[in-house]
Design a protein around this motif. Structure first.
Motif, short mmCIF file in Angstrom:
data_model
loop_
_atom_site.label_atom_id
_atom_site.label_comp_id
_atom_site.label_asym_id
_atom_site.label_seq_id
_atom_site.Cartn_x
_atom_site.Cartn_y
_atom_site.Cartn_z
N ALA A 71 -11.76 -20.28 7.84
CA ALA A 71 -12.51 -19.03 7.83
C ALA A 71 -11.95 -18.16 6.71
O ALA A 71 -10.74 -18.21 6.42
N GLN A 72 -12.81 -17.37 6.10
CA GLN A 72 -12.38 -16.52 4.99
C GLN A 72 -13.17 -15.22 5.05
O GLN A 72 -14.38 -15.22 5.32
N GLY A 77 -9.79 -4.12 0.45
CA GLY A 77 -8.33 -4.25 0.38
C GLY A 77 -7.85 -5.63 -0.04
O GLY A 77 -6.66 -5.83 -0.23
N GLY A 78 -8.75 -6.58 -0.18
CA GLY A 78 -8.36 -7.92 -0.58
C GLY A 78 -9.05 -8.97 0.27
O GLY A 78 -9.95 -8.68 1.06
N SER A 99 -3.29 -13.42 3.64
CA SER A 99 -4.10 -12.23 3.37
C SER A 99 -3.54 -11.48 2.17
O SER A 99 -2.51 -11.85 1.62
N GLY A 100 -4.25 -10.43 1.78
CA GLY A 100 -3.80 -9.61 0.67
C GLY A 100 -3.99 -10.26 -0.69
O GLY A 100 -3.34 -9.86 -1.65
N ARG A 101 -4.84 -11.24 -0.78
CA ARG A 101 -5.10 -11.90 -2.06
C ARG A 101 -6.24 -11.19 -2.77
O ARG A 101 -7.05 -10.50 -2.16
N ALA A 110 -3.69 -20.32 -1.47
CA ALA A 110 -2.41 -20.09 -0.77
C ALA A 110 -2.39 -20.81 0.57
O ALA A 110 -1.37 -21.38 0.96
N SER A 111 -3.52 -20.81 1.26
CA SER A 111 -3.61 -21.49 2.55
C SER A 111 -3.46 -23.00 2.39
O SER A 111 -2.78 -23.66 3.19
#
Length: 125
Positions: A71-72, A77-78, A99-101, A110-111
């Motif tokens: 899920a994305q 905020g990112g 998060s925060g990407r 990253a995941s």
């Protein structure tokens, strides 16, 4: 001398059963609600290879080692992504949340990197 022959034979047998690339094949069925699923799969292939595994994408009816549910979400905020790995019986194996990407693709990259590390540890790589 017989021991040396047995040891050499055992080594040859082990080499013969290893994949040619020296990487273990990992069969994965991937599903999710993101249009970035193909990006995630490509990132996984790269990251699994870096951890000495070859990711093979399969359909559910073909049998698999892991079912990745992804899920994305993106906001001002990112971006964030979550991946849950289940085994072939539907039991929980591992999860990753990033998060925060800056983008959904970045969150999935990253995941994928973290999931490859976790699966490699589980498979003793």
């Amino acid at each position: 001398m017989p021991f040396l022959r047995i040891a050499l034979f055992a080594a040859l047998v082990l080499l013969a059963i290893q994949p040619a690339s020296g990487h273990e094949s990992v069969r994965v069925f991937a599903q999710g609600d993101s249009s970035r699923l193909p990006n995630f799969i490509e990132s996984c292939k790269r990251e699994f290879k870096a951890n000495h595994m070859d990711l093979i994408l399969v359909r559910p009816e073909e049998g698999y080692d892991y079912n990745f549910v992804v899920a994305q979400e993106s906001a001002l905020g990112g971006a964030a992504a979550a991946v849950i790995a289940l085994d072939s019986k539907g039991l929980f194996v591992a999860s990753v949340v990033r998060s925060g990407r800056m983008s959904g693709k970045g969150a999935f990259n990253a995941s994928a990197k973290e999931m490859a590390k976790k699966i490699a540890l589980l498979r003793n790589h």
